[in-house]
Design a protein around this motif. Structure first.
Motif, PDB file in Angstrom:
ATOM      1  N   LEU A 184       0.829  -1.207   0.000  1.00 10.78           N
ATOM      2  CA  LEU A 184       0.000   0.000   0.000  1.00 10.78           C
ATOM      3  C   LEU A 184       0.864   1.258   0.000  1.00 10.78           C
ATOM      4  O   LEU A 184       0.557   2.238  -0.697  1.00 10.78           O
ATOM      5  CB  LEU A 184      -0.937  -0.007   1.207  1.00 10.78           C
ATOM      6  CG  LEU A 184      -2.023  -1.090   1.225  1.00 10.78           C
ATOM      7  CD1 LEU A 184      -2.837  -1.004   2.521  1.00 10.78           C
ATOM      8  CD2 LEU A 184      -2.939  -0.958   0.019  1.00 10.78           C
ATOM      9  N   GLU A 185       1.934   1.223   0.767  1.00 10.54           N
ATOM     10  CA  GLU A 185       2.841   2.378   0.822  1.00 10.54           C
ATOM     11  C   GLU A 185       3.476   2.650  -0.542  1.00 10.54           C
ATOM     12  O   GLU A 185       3.549   3.794  -1.004  1.00 10.54           O
ATOM     13  CB  GLU A 185       3.924   2.118   1.874  1.00 10.54           C
ATOM     14  CG  GLU A 185       5.009   3.188   1.940  1.00 10.54           C
ATOM     15  CD  GLU A 185       6.170   2.787   2.812  1.00 10.54           C
ATOM     16  OE1 GLU A 185       7.285   3.281   2.573  1.00 10.54           O
ATOM     17  OE2 GLU A 185       5.985   1.949   3.731  1.00 10.54           O
ATOM     18  N   LEU A 186       3.937   1.581  -1.190  1.00 10.13           N
ATOM     19  CA  LEU A 186       4.577   1.741  -2.500  1.00 10.13           C
ATOM     20  C   LEU A 186       3.585   2.255  -3.535  1.00 10.13           C
ATOM     21  O   LEU A 186       3.918   3.143  -4.340  1.00 10.13           O
ATOM     22  CB  LEU A 186       5.175   0.405  -2.947  1.00 10.13           C
ATOM     23  CG  LEU A 186       6.395  -0.082  -2.164  1.00 10.13           C
ATOM     24  CD1 LEU A 186       6.728  -1.531  -2.509  1.00 10.13           C
ATOM     25  CD2 LEU A 186       7.599   0.819  -2.441  1.00 10.13           C
ATOM     26  N   ARG A 187       2.379   1.726  -3.528  1.00 11.62           N
ATOM     27  CA  ARG A 187       1.383   2.174  -4.502  1.00 11.62           C
ATOM     28  C   ARG A 187       0.981   3.621  -4.260  1.00 11.62           C
ATOM     29  O   ARG A 187       0.725   4.374  -5.207  1.00 11.62           O
ATOM     30  CB  ARG A 187       0.161   1.259  -4.442  1.00 11.62           C
ATOM     31  CG  ARG A 187       0.410  -0.105  -5.092  1.00 11.62           C
ATOM     32  CD  ARG A 187      -0.782  -1.005  -4.967  1.00 11.62           C
ATOM     33  NE  ARG A 187      -0.556  -2.268  -5.663  1.00 11.62           N
ATOM     34  CZ  ARG A 187      -1.087  -3.423  -5.296  1.00 11.62           C
ATOM     35  NH1 ARG A 187      -1.889  -3.471  -4.235  1.00 11.62           N
ATOM     36  NH2 ARG A 187      -0.840  -4.521  -5.978  1.00 11.62           N
ATOM     37  N   ASN A 188       0.915   4.018  -3.018  1.00  8.12           N
ATOM     38  CA  ASN A 188       0.589   5.402  -2.705  1.00  8.12           C
ATOM     39  C   ASN A 188       1.675   6.349  -3.222  1.00  8.12           C
ATOM     40  O   ASN A 188       1.380   7.407  -3.799  1.00  8.12           O
ATOM     41  CB  ASN A 188       0.416   5.563  -1.194  1.00  8.12           C
ATOM     42  CG  ASN A 188      -0.057   6.956  -0.815  1.00  8.12           C
ATOM     43  OD1 ASN A 188      -1.099   7.413  -1.267  1.00  8.12           O
ATOM     44  ND2 ASN A 188       0.710   7.634   0.040  1.00  8.12           N
ATOM     45  N   SER A 189       2.919   5.938  -3.057  1.00  9.34           N
ATOM     46  CA  SER A 189       4.028   6.758  -3.557  1.00  9.34           C
ATOM     47  C   SER A 189       4.007   6.845  -5.081  1.00  9.34           C
ATOM     48  O   SER A 189       4.255   7.910  -5.662  1.00  9.34           O
ATOM     49  CB  SER A 189       5.367   6.170  -3.083  1.00  9.34           C
ATOM     50  OG  SER A 189       5.460   6.184  -1.671  1.00  9.34           O
ATOM     51  N   ILE A 190       3.713   5.730  -5.733  1.00 10.00           N
ATOM     52  CA  ILE A 190       3.642   5.719  -7.197  1.00 10.00           C
ATOM     53  C   ILE A 190       2.535   6.652  -7.680  1.00 10.00           C
ATOM     54  O   ILE A 190       2.709   7.397  -8.659  1.00 10.00           O
ATOM     55  CB  ILE A 190       3.402   4.277  -7.713  1.00 10.00           C
ATOM     56  CG1 ILE A 190       4.651   3.421  -7.485  1.00 10.00           C
ATOM     57  CG2 ILE A 190       3.038   4.290  -9.194  1.00 10.00           C
ATOM     58  CD1 ILE A 190       4.453   1.951  -7.826  1.00 10.00           C
ATOM     59  N   ALA A 191       1.394   6.635  -7.002  1.00  7.50           N
ATOM     60  CA  ALA A 191       0.279   7.503  -7.398  1.00  7.50           C
ATOM     61  C   ALA A 191       0.667   8.979  -7.291  1.00  7.50           C
ATOM     62  O   ALA A 191       0.338   9.786  -8.169  1.00  7.50           O
ATOM     63  CB  ALA A 191      -0.943   7.210  -6.527  1.00  7.50           C
ATOM     64  N   HIS A 192       1.382   9.343  -6.231  1.00  4.46           N
ATOM     65  CA  HIS A 192       1.816  10.742  -6.073  1.00  4.46           C
ATOM     66  C   HIS A 192       2.816  11.141  -7.157  1.00  4.46           C
ATOM     67  O   HIS A 192       2.746  12.261  -7.692  1.00  4.46           O
ATOM     68  CB  HIS A 192       2.430  10.941  -4.682  1.00  4.46           C
ATOM     69  CG  HIS A 192       1.409  11.084  -3.594  1.00  4.46           C
ATOM     70  ND1 HIS A 192       0.631  12.209  -3.443  1.00  4.46           N
ATOM     71  CD2 HIS A 192       1.036  10.240  -2.602  1.00  4.46           C
ATOM     72  CE1 HIS A 192      -0.179  12.067  -2.410  1.00  4.46           C
ATOM     73  NE2 HIS A 192       0.046  10.870  -1.879  1.00  4.46           N
ATOM     74  N   LEU A 193       3.726  10.239  -7.485  1.00  2.00           N
ATOM     75  CA  LEU A 193       4.710  10.543  -8.520  1.00  2.00           C
ATOM     76  C   LEU A 193       4.055  10.657  -9.890  1.00  2.00           C
ATOM     77  O   LEU A 193       4.433  11.512 -10.700  1.00  2.00           O
ATOM     78  CB  LEU A 193       5.807   9.463  -8.533  1.00  2.00           C
ATOM     79  CG  LEU A 193       6.719   9.426  -7.294  1.00  2.00           C
ATOM     80  CD1 LEU A 193       7.632   8.215  -7.342  1.00  2.00           C
ATOM     81  CD2 LEU A 193       7.548  10.713  -7.200  1.00  2.00           C
ATOM     82  N   ASP A 194       3.084   9.798 -10.156  1.00  6.35           N
ATOM     83  CA  ASP A 194       2.348   9.891 -11.426  1.00  6.35           C
ATOM     84  C   ASP A 194       1.631  11.229 -11.535  1.00  6.35           C
ATOM     85  O   ASP A 194       1.626  11.866 -12.593  1.00  6.35           O
ATOM     86  CB  ASP A 194       1.334   8.744 -11.535  1.00  6.35           C
ATOM     87  CG  ASP A 194       1.973   7.443 -11.980  1.00  6.35           C
ATOM     88  OD1 ASP A 194       3.026   7.505 -12.659  1.00  6.35           O
ATOM     89  OD2 ASP A 194       1.434   6.375 -11.660  1.00  6.35           O
ATOM     90  N   TYR A 195       1.030  11.659 -10.434  1.00  7.41           N
ATOM     91  CA  TYR A 195       0.322  12.944 -10.434  1.00  7.41           C
ATOM     92  C   TYR A 195       1.299  14.100 -10.664  1.00  7.41           C
ATOM     93  O   TYR A 195       1.013  15.029 -11.430  1.00  7.41           O
ATOM     94  CB  TYR A 195      -0.416  13.126  -9.107  1.00  7.41           C
ATOM     95  CG  TYR A 195      -1.118  14.456  -8.987  1.00  7.41           C
ATOM     96  CD1 TYR A 195      -2.332  14.680  -9.630  1.00  7.41           C
ATOM     97  CD2 TYR A 195      -0.550  15.493  -8.239  1.00  7.41           C
ATOM     98  CE1 TYR A 195      -2.974  15.903  -9.535  1.00  7.41           C
ATOM     99  CE2 TYR A 195      -1.186  16.719  -8.135  1.00  7.41           C
ATOM    100  CZ  TYR A 195      -2.405  16.925  -8.783  1.00  7.41           C
ATOM    101  OH  TYR A 195      -3.032  18.143  -8.691  1.00  7.41           O
TER     102      TYR A 195
END
Length: 216
Positions: A29-40
């Motif tokens: 969950l932590e990794l996916r949250n970070s990926i979502a922020h970077l994509d944004y």
């Protein structure tokens, strides 16, 4: 500015051995949250990196010149993409660890992954249906192409199967032309006497024929 070196994939995989399934779940969950922020962030930086929008500094320097690609934004996007790639590799390592323990990855999947798998299954199922229809259509075409006698690729010809028959009347006598491929008075064909009677009924009150006769 000091930078830290990311942990290697081998060390990351080794560290996963001591984590419980719940901790692995939280890490995903932590990794996916970070990926979502970077994509944004990359979506916000893209117009400035492409030069379709001027940065604040460029706009302040000149209000008349066309916007140019901003190298800082280009570099930032590239760095974010590298980080996203490493995080995706770590998620893959966690998946391998989970499955190695004999557990299912299903409960670790994100909503997007579930939707993507569902979409892929629907596409595969739809393609299977299309293939089945095409296969059935080929078989049907082959079946429809078979004649009464089972000759594939050939339909019955009424001029050769006895449906239509030709003949002539000459000197008061009815003479029938033979049916190609048929046997005289065989296979359920009409006898000469029956043919004579039917032709006489059809001819009715016709007068005398010319010397060459009349072809029916």
């Amino acid at each position: 500015m000091s930078t830290s070196t990311p942990i290697s994939p081998a060390r990351f995989a080794a560290a996963l051995k001591d984590l419980s399934l719940s901790m692995l779940h939280l890490k995903v969950l932590e990794l996916r949250n970070s990926i979502a922020h970077l994509d944004y962030s990359n979506e916000q930086l893209r117009p400035f990196a492409d030069g379709t929008e001027p940065t604040l500094a460029a706009a302040a320097a000149s209000s008349t010149s066309e916007p140019q690609p901003d190298q800082d934004c280009i570099d930032a996007i590239k760095e974010n993409e590298d980080v996203i790639k490493r995080m995706q590799e770590r998620i893959a390592l966690i998946k391998a660890e989970v499955e190695e323990r004999g557990c299912s990855w299903t409960e670790f999947q994100s909503k997007e992954e579930v939707e993507e798998e569902e979409r892929r299954r629907r596409e595969e199922a739809g393609q299977a249906v299309i293939d089945g229809v095409n296969h059935a259509g080929v078989n049907e075409d082959r079946t429809n192409g078979e004649g009464v006698n089972g000759d594939s690729g050939r339909t019955n010809n009424p001029w050769t199967d006895g449906t239509f028959q030709t003949g002539r009347i000459s000197n008061g006598e009815i003479r029938m032309d033979p049916v190609p491929g048929s046997r005289p008075n065989g296979g359920g064909s009409l006898t000469d006497e029956e043919l004579r009677r039917r032709l006489e009924e059809q001819m009715g009150s016709l007068g005398d024929d010319d010397e060459e006769g009349m072809h029916l």
